[in-house]
Design an enzyme around this catalytic site. Structure first.
Site: not given
Ligand code: RB5
Length: 142
Positions: A7, A64, A66, A97, A133
Site C-alpha cells: 500500500d 504496508c 506495519t 516450520h 511440520h
C-alpha cells in the site's frame, strides 16, 4: 516468479526491494500500488495472495505500514500462509516450520537494510519437510 504488493505505506520500501530482487536475478510481478497516494491494503493483499494460491507465483512479498493489515488480509485466502517478519530468525523459521508462502513486512517498523536481509533469508530458506511440520500445516488448512 514472485508476486509483489504494497500500500502507500509500503511503496517506498517496495522500490528498494524490487531493485534488490533485480540485482539477485529474481523475476517478479508487481501488483501495485504504484505511488504514495493513499490506497486500501486489502486490495493488494488479495491480488498477491491469489497469484500465489493459484500457482501463478511461487512466493509473495507484501509491505504496508506495519505489515499487519496486509498479512491479515492475505491470510484470508485459502492456501496462503503469510508471515509478518521483522527479524531474520522469524523469516528463517517461518520458511522451515510453516512453509510460509508470503513474506509480509512493515515499512514503518523496520529499516530498509534489515528488510532486505529478511527478504534474502525468506527466499533462501527451504521448507524443512519434517513430518511434524507437514502435519501442523495440514491442520491449519482443515
Ligand atoms: C495505512 O495508513 C496503514 O494503516 C497500513 O499501511 C497498515 O499499517 C495497516 O495495517
Amino acid at each position: 516468479m514472485l508476486a509483489l504488493g504494497c500500500d502507500h505505506g509500503g511503496f517506498e520500501l517496495m522500490q528498494e526491494v524490487k531493485l534488490h530482487l533485480e540485482d539477485r536475478g529474481f523475476e517478479y510481478k508487481d501488483f501495485g500500488c504504484y505511488s504514495t497516494t493513499s490506497v486500501d491494503y486489502p486490495k493488494f493483499a488479495k491480488k498477491v495472495a491469489h497469484a500465489v494460491a493459484e500457482g501463478e507465483c511461487e512466493f509473495g512479498i507484501l509491505i504496508c505500514g506495519t505489515g499487519i493489515g496486509i498479512s491479515i488480509a492475505a491470510n484470508k485466502v485459502k492456501g496462503i500462509r503469510a508471515a509478518l517478519c521483522s527479524d531474520c530468525f522469524s523469516a528463517q523459521a517461518t520458511r522451515e516450520h510453516n512453509d510460509a508462502n508470503i513474506l509480509a513486512m512493515g515499512a514503518r517498523t523496520i529499516g530498509p537494510g534489515l528488510a532486505l536481509k529478511i527478504v534474502d533469508t525468506f527466499l533462501d530458506t527451504p521448507f524443512s519437510n519434517d513430518e511434524r511440520h507437514i502435519r501442523r500445516i495440514n491442520m491449519i488448512e482443515d
